[in-house]
Design a protein around this motif. Structure first.
Motif, PDB file in Angstrom:
ATOM      1  N   GLY A  18      20.671   3.314 -10.154  1.00 37.77           N
ATOM      2  CA  GLY A  18      20.986   4.698 -10.516  1.00 37.77           C
ATOM      3  C   GLY A  18      21.905   4.729 -11.724  1.00 37.77           C
ATOM      4  O   GLY A  18      22.824   5.555 -11.812  1.00 37.77           O
TER       5      GLY A  18
ATOM      6  N   GLY B   2      10.568   8.955  -7.674  1.00 43.93           N
ATOM      7  CA  GLY B   2      11.309   8.616  -8.874  1.00 43.93           C
ATOM      8  C   GLY B   2      10.343   8.567 -10.037  1.00 43.93           C
ATOM      9  O   GLY B   2       9.150   8.288  -9.857  1.00 43.93           O
TER      10      GLY B   2
ATOM     11  N   ALA C 178      17.913   7.112  -7.633  1.00 45.09           N
ATOM     12  CA  ALA C 178      18.414   5.825  -7.116  1.00 45.09           C
ATOM     13  C   ALA C 178      17.493   5.400  -5.973  1.00 45.09           C
ATOM     14  O   ALA C 178      17.616   5.887  -4.845  1.00 45.09           O
ATOM     15  CB  ALA C 178      19.854   5.935  -6.644  1.00 45.09           C
TER      16      ALA C 178
ATOM     17  N   GLU D  37       7.075   5.786  -5.228  1.00 44.34           N
ATOM     18  CA  GLU D  37       7.346   5.677  -6.665  1.00 44.34           C
ATOM     19  C   GLU D  37       6.358   4.717  -7.297  1.00 44.34           C
ATOM     20  O   GLU D  37       5.856   3.798  -6.652  1.00 44.34           O
ATOM     21  CB  GLU D  37       8.788   5.209  -6.928  1.00 44.34           C
ATOM     22  CG  GLU D  37       9.119   5.277  -8.412  1.00 44.34           C
ATOM     23  CD  GLU D  37      10.573   5.066  -8.779  1.00 44.34           C
ATOM     24  OE1 GLU D  37      11.456   5.175  -7.904  1.00 44.34           O
ATOM     25  OE2 GLU D  37      10.815   4.792  -9.968  1.00 44.34           O
TER      26      GLU D  37
ATOM     27  N   GLY E 213       6.455   2.135 -10.459  1.00 44.63           N
ATOM     28  CA  GLY E 213       7.256   1.553 -11.537  1.00 44.63           C
ATOM     29  C   GLY E 213       8.570   0.897 -11.166  1.00 44.63           C
ATOM     30  O   GLY E 213       9.164   0.234 -12.009  1.00 44.63           O
ATOM     31  N   PRO E 214       9.081   1.033  -9.930  1.00 41.33           N
ATOM     32  CA  PRO E 214      10.356   0.375  -9.644  1.00 41.33           C
ATOM     33  C   PRO E 214      10.205  -1.151  -9.600  1.00 41.33           C
ATOM     34  O   PRO E 214       9.115  -1.668  -9.382  1.00 41.33           O
ATOM     35  CB  PRO E 214      10.754   0.913  -8.265  1.00 41.33           C
ATOM     36  CG  PRO E 214       9.482   1.315  -7.629  1.00 41.33           C
ATOM     37  CD  PRO E 214       8.567   1.742  -8.738  1.00 41.33           C
TER      38      PRO E 214
ATOM     39  N   ASP F 231      15.084  -3.151  -7.141  1.00 46.65           N
ATOM     40  CA  ASP F 231      15.349  -1.777  -6.691  1.00 46.65           C
ATOM     41  C   ASP F 231      14.957  -1.603  -5.224  1.00 46.65           C
ATOM     42  O   ASP F 231      15.491  -0.737  -4.536  1.00 46.65           O
ATOM     43  CB  ASP F 231      14.511  -0.753  -7.485  1.00 46.65           C
ATOM     44  CG  ASP F 231      14.827  -0.713  -8.965  1.00 46.65           C
ATOM     45  OD1 ASP F 231      16.009  -0.670  -9.309  1.00 46.65           O
ATOM     46  OD2 ASP F 231      13.870  -0.732  -9.772  1.00 46.65           O
TER      47      ASP F 231
HETATM   48  C1  IPD Z   1      16.181   2.934 -11.267  1.00 46.28           C
HETATM   49  C2  IPD Z   1      16.464   3.981 -10.203  1.00 46.28           C
HETATM   50  C3  IPD Z   1      15.505   5.138 -10.336  1.00 46.28           C
HETATM   51  C4  IPD Z   1      14.079   4.695 -10.219  1.00 46.28           C
HETATM   52  C5  IPD Z   1      13.788   3.589 -11.217  1.00 46.28           C
HETATM   53  C6  IPD Z   1      14.779   2.458 -11.076  1.00 46.28           C
HETATM   54  P1  IPD Z   1      18.244   1.444 -12.144  1.00 46.28           P
HETATM   55  O1  IPD Z   1      17.030   1.821 -11.099  1.00 46.28           O
HETATM   56  O2  IPD Z   1      16.338   3.435  -8.931  1.00 46.28           O
HETATM   57  O3  IPD Z   1      15.696   6.063  -9.302  1.00 46.28           O
HETATM   58  O4  IPD Z   1      13.248   5.799 -10.457  1.00 46.28           O
HETATM   59  O5  IPD Z   1      12.477   3.111 -10.952  1.00 46.28           O
HETATM   60  O6  IPD Z   1      14.520   1.456 -12.036  1.00 46.28           O
HETATM   61  O7  IPD Z   1      17.574   1.133 -13.445  1.00 46.28           O
HETATM   62  O8  IPD Z   1      19.122   2.633 -12.234  1.00 46.28           O
HETATM   63  O9  IPD Z   1      18.856   0.277 -11.494  1.00 46.28           O
END
Ligand code: IPD
Length: 277
Positions: free
Chosen positions: A87, A169, A199, A217, A219-220, A224
Motif C-alpha cells: 500500500g 485492486g 493494499a 485482482e 496483477g498483484p 502481495d
Molecule cells: C500494491 C497494493 C495494491 C495492489 C497492487 C499491489 P504495493 O502493493 O497491494 O493494492 O492493487 O497490485 O502491488 O506496491 O503497495 O506493495
C-alpha cells in the motif's frame, strides 16, 4: 498466545520493527522515488525491508528472501516472501491504510504468515494447519507489545453475492489489469458493495477475519498475496485464479473468498476476460 513456531514469532518481531519505522516516517517523507511509471517507493519501504530481512536473517541465516524492494537473495528450501510496505501509494499520500506482509514458504508451499495493519495496530498470523489468528493493540495504541490477546478468526457465513462486500485492486498504469474494469462493473451491479482499498494484504486479511466476503485482482505480485492467502485458507476460505482454477501466485491473478460465494463470483468473472485465456 497460540503456540506459534519460532518462524512465526520471529516474523511477528520483524513486522513490529517495520511497523515502528513506518509510523515514525508517516507524514514525514522527504522524497518519493518512482521505480517505474506510477510505481512509488519511499524510504520507509526500503528501511522496513532491511529491518525485516535483517531480523529474519539473524534468526535463520540459511533461508532465502524475496522482497519487493531487494529482489531475491539466496536460495534455500525455505524462502521468505516480504512485502515490507503493502500500500505504498496510500502511505505516500498519508492515507493510513497499509501493511507489512511476511510469508514463509517451504518448497514452494506457504507454511507461516504474518500481516500487520500498521496504523490500526492489528496483527494477523497463521500457520499451515494451525488456524488463523488476530490480535489487536489496546485502544489508542498502535505499537505491538507481544502481550496482546489473540483470537481465532474465521470467514464470514454470507452466502449470497448480493449481500457480499468485495474488494479489488487496480495496478497503475492499468496494463495487464485493464480487463479488470469489466469485472469491476460486472460485480458492482451484482454484489452488495465493491471497494478498492489499495493494499492487497489487508483485503485478504479482511476476508480471513470475516469482515468482507471476497477480494479479486489482476496483477498483484506473490509478495502481495502469499501471507494473506494462508490467512484466508486457515480461516476456512477458498482461493483460485479468476476462472476458479488452482491459483498460481506468479501468474498474478487471484480470487479469494469466504468459499460460500466463490462460485457466484467466478460466474460473474466468466463474463469478462481473465487475462490468462
Ligand atoms: C500494491 C497494493 C495494491 C495492489 C497492487 C499491489 P504495493 O502493493 O497491494 O493494492 O492493487 O497490485 O502491488 O506496491 O503497495 O506493495
Amino acid at each position: 498466545m497460540p503456540a506459534f513456531s519460532l518462524h512465526t514469532l520471529t516474523a511477528l518481531r520483524a513486522a513490529s520493527a517495520a511497523g515502528a519505522i513506518q509510523r515514525a516516517l508517516f507524514g514525514r517523507l522527504t522524497r518519493i522515488e518512482y521505480k517505474g511509471p506510477q510505481d512509488p517507493v519511499t524510504e520507509a519501504d526500503r528501511a522496513s525491508e532491511e529491518a525485516i530481512v535483517g531480523t529474519l536473517r539473524d534468526a535463520f541465516p540459511d533461508h532465502a528472501f524475496v522482497g519487493e524492494e531487494g529482489g531475491r537473495r539466496g536460495s534455500s528450501e525455505h524462502t521468505w516472501l516480504v512485502d515490507p510496505l503493502d500500500g505504498t501509494h496510500n502511505y505516500a499520500h498519508e492515507i493510513p491504510w497499509f501493511a507489512v506482509s511476511i510469508a514463509l514458504q517451504h518448497r514452494g508451499q506457504t507454511i507461516a504468515a504474518v500481516v500487520l495493519n500498521t496504523m490500526l495496530g492489528e496483527v494477523y498470523a497463521a500457520e499451515r494447519g494451525g488456524g488463523a489468528h488476530l490480535a489487536a493493540a489496546p485502544p489508542g495504541r498502535t505499537e505491538w507489545t507481544g502481550r496482546e490477546e489473540w483470537r481465532r478468526i474465521t470467514v464470514s457465513p454470507i452466502d449470497q453475492l448480493e449481500d457480499a462486500t468485495l474488494t479489488t485492486g487496480f495496478r497503475h498504469p492499468l496494463g495487464e489489469s485493464r480487463p479488470n474494469l469489466d469485472h469491476f462493473t460486472n460485480l458492482l451491479v451484482r454484489a452488495g458493495r465493491v471497494r478498492e482499498w489499495g493494499a492487497a494484504a489487508l483485503c485478504l486479511a479482511a476476508v480471513a477475519a470475516g469482515r468482507i466476503e471476497g477480494y479479486w485482482e489482476m496483477g498483484p505480485h506473490e509478495w502481495d498475496l502469499a501471507a494473506g492467502l494462508l490467512l484466508v485458507e486457515e480461516a476456512g476460505g477458498r482461493s483460485s485464479d479468476l476462472r476458479g482454477r488452482t491459483a498460481v501466485l506468479d501468474r498474478r491473478q487471484i480470487l479469494a473468498t469466504n468459499g460460500a460465494i466463490h462460485d457466484q463470483v467466478v460466474a460473474v468473472l466468466a463474463l469478462g476476460r481473465s487475462g490468462l485465456d
